[in-house]
Motif scaffolding. Structure first.
Motif, mmCIF file in Angstrom:
data_model
loop_
_atom_site.group_PDB
_atom_site.id
_atom_site.type_symbol
_atom_site.label_atom_id
_atom_site.label_comp_id
_atom_site.label_asym_id
_atom_site.label_seq_id
_atom_site.Cartn_x
_atom_site.Cartn_y
_atom_site.Cartn_z
ATOM 1 N N LEU A 300 0.846 -1.053 0.027
ATOM 2 C CA LEU A 300 -0.010 -0.143 -0.041
ATOM 3 C C LEU A 300 0.957 1.302 -0.101
ATOM 4 O O LEU A 300 0.417 2.491 0.378
ATOM 5 N N ALA A 301 2.245 0.978 -0.341
ATOM 6 C CA ALA A 301 3.074 2.088 -0.185
ATOM 7 C C ALA A 301 2.717 3.324 -1.074
ATOM 8 O O ALA A 301 2.633 4.467 -0.726
ATOM 9 N N PRO A 302 2.321 3.083 -2.354
ATOM 10 C CA PRO A 302 1.947 4.196 -3.186
ATOM 11 C C PRO A 302 0.825 5.049 -2.659
ATOM 12 O O PRO A 302 0.834 6.166 -2.448
ATOM 13 N N GLN A 303 -0.307 4.573 -2.047
ATOM 14 C CA GLN A 303 -1.343 5.013 -1.692
ATOM 15 C C GLN A 303 -1.052 6.100 -0.434
ATOM 16 O O GLN A 303 -1.412 7.102 -0.292
ATOM 17 N N LEU A 304 -0.417 5.264 0.459
ATOM 18 C CA LEU A 304 -0.098 5.909 1.876
ATOM 19 C C LEU A 304 1.097 7.092 1.598
ATOM 20 O O LEU A 304 0.691 8.088 2.275
ATOM 21 N N ALA A 305 1.834 6.933 0.760
ATOM 22 C CA ALA A 305 2.762 8.069 0.595
ATOM 23 C C ALA A 305 2.359 9.004 -0.076
ATOM 24 O O ALA A 305 2.376 10.197 0.119
ATOM 25 N N ALA A 306 1.204 8.859 -1.036
ATOM 26 C CA ALA A 306 0.563 9.879 -1.561
ATOM 27 C C ALA A 306 -0.345 10.620 -0.757
ATOM 28 O O ALA A 306 -0.225 11.931 -0.562
ATOM 29 N N GLY A 307 -0.986 10.036 0.162
ATOM 30 C CA GLY A 307 -1.877 10.694 1.478
ATOM 31 C C GLY A 307 -0.974 11.432 2.397
ATOM 32 O O GLY A 307 -1.352 12.192 3.022
ATOM 33 N N ASN A 308 0.137 10.991 2.317
ATOM 34 C CA ASN A 308 0.972 11.755 3.487
ATOM 35 C C ASN A 308 1.890 12.618 2.733
ATOM 36 O O ASN A 308 2.926 13.341 3.832
ATOM 37 N N LYS A 309 2.124 12.902 1.579
ATOM 38 C CA LYS A 309 2.969 13.811 0.842
ATOM 39 C C LYS A 309 4.384 13.358 1.175
ATOM 40 O O LYS A 309 5.367 14.135 1.532
ATOM 41 N N VAL A 310 4.933 12.062 1.138
ATOM 42 C CA VAL A 310 6.013 11.569 1.151
ATOM 43 C C VAL A 310 6.582 11.229 -0.304
ATOM 44 O O VAL A 310 5.990 10.491 -1.195
ATOM 45 N N PRO A 311 7.877 11.847 -0.591
ATOM 46 C CA PRO A 311 8.268 11.525 -1.661
ATOM 47 C C PRO A 311 8.545 9.960 -1.918
ATOM 48 O O PRO A 311 9.007 9.400 -1.225
ATOM 49 N N PHE A 312 8.121 9.640 -3.222
ATOM 50 C CA PHE A 312 7.949 8.113 -3.210
ATOM 51 C C PHE A 312 8.378 7.657 -4.694
ATOM 52 O O PHE A 312 8.329 8.326 -5.691
ATOM 53 N N SER A 313 8.947 6.297 -4.722
ATOM 54 C CA SER A 313 8.986 5.703 -5.940
ATOM 55 C C SER A 313 9.207 4.271 -5.777
ATOM 56 O O SER A 313 9.268 3.665 -4.459
ATOM 57 N N ARG A 314 8.897 3.395 -6.794
ATOM 58 C CA ARG A 314 9.055 1.988 -6.745
ATOM 59 C C ARG A 314 10.028 1.399 -7.686
ATOM 60 O O ARG A 314 10.308 1.733 -8.647
ATOM 61 N N VAL A 315 10.911 0.705 -7.232
ATOM 62 C CA VAL A 315 11.704 -0.173 -7.906
ATOM 63 C C VAL A 315 11.067 -0.874 -9.063
ATOM 64 O O VAL A 315 10.162 -1.760 -8.937
ATOM 65 N N ASP A 316 11.626 -0.895 -10.037
ATOM 66 C CA ASP A 316 11.194 -1.769 -11.311
ATOM 67 C C ASP A 316 11.915 -3.064 -11.349
ATOM 68 O O ASP A 316 11.163 -3.783 -12.083
ATOM 69 N N MET A 317 13.048 -3.347 -11.080
ATOM 70 C CA MET A 317 13.701 -4.447 -11.276
ATOM 71 C C MET A 317 14.581 -4.822 -10.253
ATOM 72 O O MET A 317 15.512 -4.072 -9.868
ATOM 73 N N VAL A 318 14.934 -6.001 -9.896
ATOM 74 C CA VAL A 318 16.097 -6.509 -9.195
ATOM 75 C C VAL A 318 17.173 -6.982 -10.173
ATOM 76 O O VAL A 318 17.027 -7.926 -10.977
ATOM 77 N N ILE A 319 18.283 -6.486 -10.029
ATOM 78 C CA ILE A 319 19.508 -6.642 -11.038
ATOM 79 C C ILE A 319 20.180 -8.127 -10.860
ATOM 80 O O ILE A 319 20.583 -8.589 -11.821
ATOM 81 N N ASP A 320 20.395 -8.285 -9.615
ATOM 82 C CA ASP A 320 21.194 -9.635 -9.486
ATOM 83 C C ASP A 320 20.317 -10.456 -8.667
ATOM 84 O O ASP A 320 21.004 -11.112 -7.709
ATOM 85 N N ASN A 321 19.085 -10.915 -9.012
ATOM 86 C CA ASN A 321 18.510 -12.013 -8.661
ATOM 87 C C ASN A 321 19.557 -13.451 -8.779
ATOM 88 O O ASN A 321 19.526 -14.360 -8.002
ATOM 89 N N ASN A 322 20.203 -13.331 -9.826
ATOM 90 C CA ASN A 322 21.017 -14.462 -9.933
ATOM 91 C C ASN A 322 22.390 -13.670 -10.065
ATOM 92 O O ASN A 322 22.871 -13.160 -10.998
ATOM 93 N N PRO A 323 23.264 -13.866 -8.773
ATOM 94 C CA PRO A 323 24.267 -12.992 -8.889
ATOM 95 C C PRO A 323 25.590 -13.599 -9.651
ATOM 96 O O PRO A 323 26.639 -14.120 -9.148
ATOM 97 N N ALA A 324 25.433 -13.349 -10.953
ATOM 98 C CA ALA A 324 26.516 -13.834 -11.833
ATOM 99 C C ALA A 324 26.481 -12.981 -13.106
ATOM 100 O O ALA A 324 25.776 -12.129 -13.139
ATOM 101 N N ARG A 325 27.793 -12.720 -13.502
ATOM 102 C CA ARG A 325 27.963 -11.531 -14.360
ATOM 103 C C ARG A 325 27.074 -11.564 -15.740
ATOM 104 O O ARG A 325 26.312 -10.497 -15.969
ATOM 105 N N ASP A 326 26.714 -12.783 -16.226
ATOM 106 C CA ASP A 326 25.883 -12.782 -17.424
ATOM 107 C C ASP A 326 24.547 -12.350 -17.103
ATOM 108 O O ASP A 326 23.882 -11.483 -17.727
ATOM 109 N N PRO A 327 23.984 -12.907 -16.128
ATOM 110 C CA PRO A 327 22.522 -12.815 -15.759
ATOM 111 C C PRO A 327 22.337 -11.117 -15.227
ATOM 112 O O PRO A 327 21.587 -10.616 -15.450
ATOM 113 N N ILE A 328 23.321 -10.697 -14.547
ATOM 114 C CA ILE A 328 23.352 -9.168 -14.180
ATOM 115 C C ILE A 328 23.367 -8.375 -15.550
ATOM 116 O O ILE A 328 22.430 -7.377 -15.433
#
Length: 381
Positions: A300-328
Motif C-alpha cells: 500500500l506504499a503508493p497510496q499511503l505515500a501520496a496521502g502523507n505527501k511522502v516523496p515516493f518511487s517504486r523499484v522496477d527490477m532486481v538486478i542480481d537475483n542471479n548473482p553472476a556476470r551474465d545474468p546481471i
C-alpha cells in the motif's frame, strides 16, 4: 609596772582619718587605665578626622612600571604590533589546523551553524534528540531531510534522455566490503545502509563524502516471519502503533544524513493499512522519502505515500537475483529498455562484489547509449 592587758581600751589614742578619704592611699589603678585608653581613642579619632592619608601612615615608594618591558623583546613586540611565533614541529605537526574562537563568544571556526552541514554531513537543524539518539525532522524553516540530503545528478539530464537509478542495498554490515563498494561505484548510484553495522557512522560519512546519496533500510515483517527474519527491531503487524514507532525511532537513530528509507522485506507489513499507515505518516511528518523495493504487489506504499505527501518511487527490477556476470548484464539490458520506454527506471541490487563490479563496468558505457545514471531521489515524486 602595770600589765598592758589590764589597761582599758578606752584609754588608748587613735589616729584621726580625714573626712571624705578612704582607708587606701593614692588613686585607684582601674581609673588610671581608663583615662589612658580614653586619651588614645580621642587622639586616633582626631587623626582620622583631621588628616587626609588613605594609606594610613604606611610608607610608600613610587616606581615606574614601563622599565620592565625593555628587558623582554617578545612583550615589546606584542605591545607594538604582531609577532610571528614558530611552533615546534613535534608539538604541532605540519598540515594541522588551529581552531580559532570568536572573541565575541562565538563557536569555534570548525563548528558549523545549525543550518549548515556538520563534519559528518548532517545538518543540526534537521535533527531531533530522542531517547534512542538523534533522528531526522523538518527544520524550523521548513527544510526537509529529503530536500537537504538528496543528491542532484552529476550532469543535468537533457530533454528526452532516459534516466536510470540504481540502489545498492545491504551496505554497512561488512565495513571493508562497504568501503570497497563506495570507492568503486559511480557517484550517481544511491547507497542503502542496513541499520546494524558497528561502524555505520564512519561508513556512511565515507559514502556521503564520496558524493553518494544515502538511504536507510528498515526491516518490515514478511509473510513467513519469523522463519524469514529481516533483523532486530523488525516492525510487525498486530502490534500497537506506539511499539512500531519506537522501533522506527531506534532504526532511524543508527546514523544520519539519509534522504529517505527503503523497506527490507515486509510483504505482510506493507499490505496492512492499520500497521503501515502510522509509519508512513511519521515519515511524512519528518520530511523523509520512501522507496518501495518492488517485492510485493500488495504493498500500500503508493497510496499511503501520496496521502502523507511522502516523496515516493517504486523499484522496477532486481538486478542480481542471479548473482553472476551474465545474468546481471542481461538484467541491466532489460532496465535500459524500460528506461527508454518510460523515460526512467529504477533497479536494485545487493553489495556483492560481482554485482558492484559488473554495474561499475556497465555504467562507463551508459552515455554512449543515450541514457544517463541519476540518484534515486531524482526519480521520486
Amino acid at each position: 609596772m602595770a600589765n598592758d592587758l589590764g589597761t582599758p581600751l578606752t584609754g588608748r589614742k587613735r589616729k584621726s582619718v580625714p573626712e571624705g578619704a578612704s582607708g587606701r592611699r593614692g588613686l585607684p589603678l582601674a581609673r588610671g587605665l581608663f583615662a589612658i585608653i580614653a586619651i588614645i581613642i580621642v587622639g586616633f579619632a582626631a587623626r582620622i578626622a583631621l588628616v587626609d592619608d588613605p594609606n594610613g601612615g604606611r610608607p610608600t615608594q613610587e616606581a615606574a612600571i614601563t622599565s620592565s618591558q625593555n628587558g623582554n623583546s617578545v612583550a615589546n613586540s606584542v605591545a607594538t604590533g604582531p609577532v610571528t611565533i614558530t611552533a615546534d614541529p613535534g608539538q604541532f605537526p605540519a598540515g594541522s589546523t588551529i581552531i580559532t574562537v570568536d572573541n565575541s563568544g562565538g563557536a569555534p571556526a570548525n563548528v558549523s551553524p545549525s543550518g549548515l552541514p556538520a563534519a559528518n554531513g548532517t545538518i543540526p537543524d534537521l535533527s531531533e534528540e530522542t531517547a534512542e539518539g538523534p533522528i531526522p525532522r523538518i527544520s524550523p524553516t521548513g527544510q526537509t531531510p529529503f530536500a537537504a540530503y538528496s543528491r542532484a545528478p552529476t550532469v543535468a539530464p537533457a530533454p528526452g534522455t532516459g534516466q536510470i537509478a540504481l540502489i545498492v542495498t545491504g551496505l554497512g554490515i561488512n565495513e571493508q566490503g562497504s568501503l570497497d563498494a563506495i570507492d568503486a561505484l559511480p557517484e550517481d548510484v544511491t547507497l542503502a545502509f542496513a541499520p546494524y553495522g558497528k561502524t555505520l557512522q564512519s561508513t556512511v560519512a565515507a559514502a556521503r563524502a564520496g558524493g553518494h546519496e544515502v538511504f536507510l533500510e528498515i526491516p518490515l515483517e514478511p509473510f513467513d516471519y519469523p522463519q524469514n527474519d529481516p533483523g532486530p527491531q523488525t516492525l510487525l503487524t498486530g502490534e500497537p502503533p506506539r511499539a512500531n514507532l519506537d522501533k522506527l525511532f531506534w532504526l532511524m537513530a543508527r546514523f544520519g544524513g539519509y534522504a529517505g528509507v527503503i523497506n527490507n522485506m515486509g510483504a505482510r507489513f506493507t499490505a496492512s493499512a492499520a500497521d503501515f499507515s502510522p509509519v508512513m505518516e511519521e515519515l511524512g511528518a519528518r520530511g523523509l522519502g520512501y522507496v518501495d523495493d518492488g517485492s510485493s504487489n500488495r504493498s500500500l506504499a503508493p497510496q499511503l505515500a501520496a496521502g502523507n505527501k511522502v516523496p515516493f518511487s517504486r523499484v522496477d527490477m532486481v538486478i542480481d537475483n542471479n548473482p553472476a556476470r551474465d545474468p546481471i548484464q542481461a538484467a541491466l539490458a532489460s532496465l535500459e529498455i524500460k528506461a527508454r520506454q518510460n523515460g526512467s527506471a529504477i533497479g536494485i541490487l545487493s553489495a556483492l562484489p560481482i554485482s558492484v563490479q559488473t554495474v561499475t563496468e556497465w555504467a562507463r558505457a551508459l552515455d554512449s547509449k543515450g541514457l544517463m545514471l541519476v540518484p534515486a531521489s531524482a526519480l521520486m515524486k
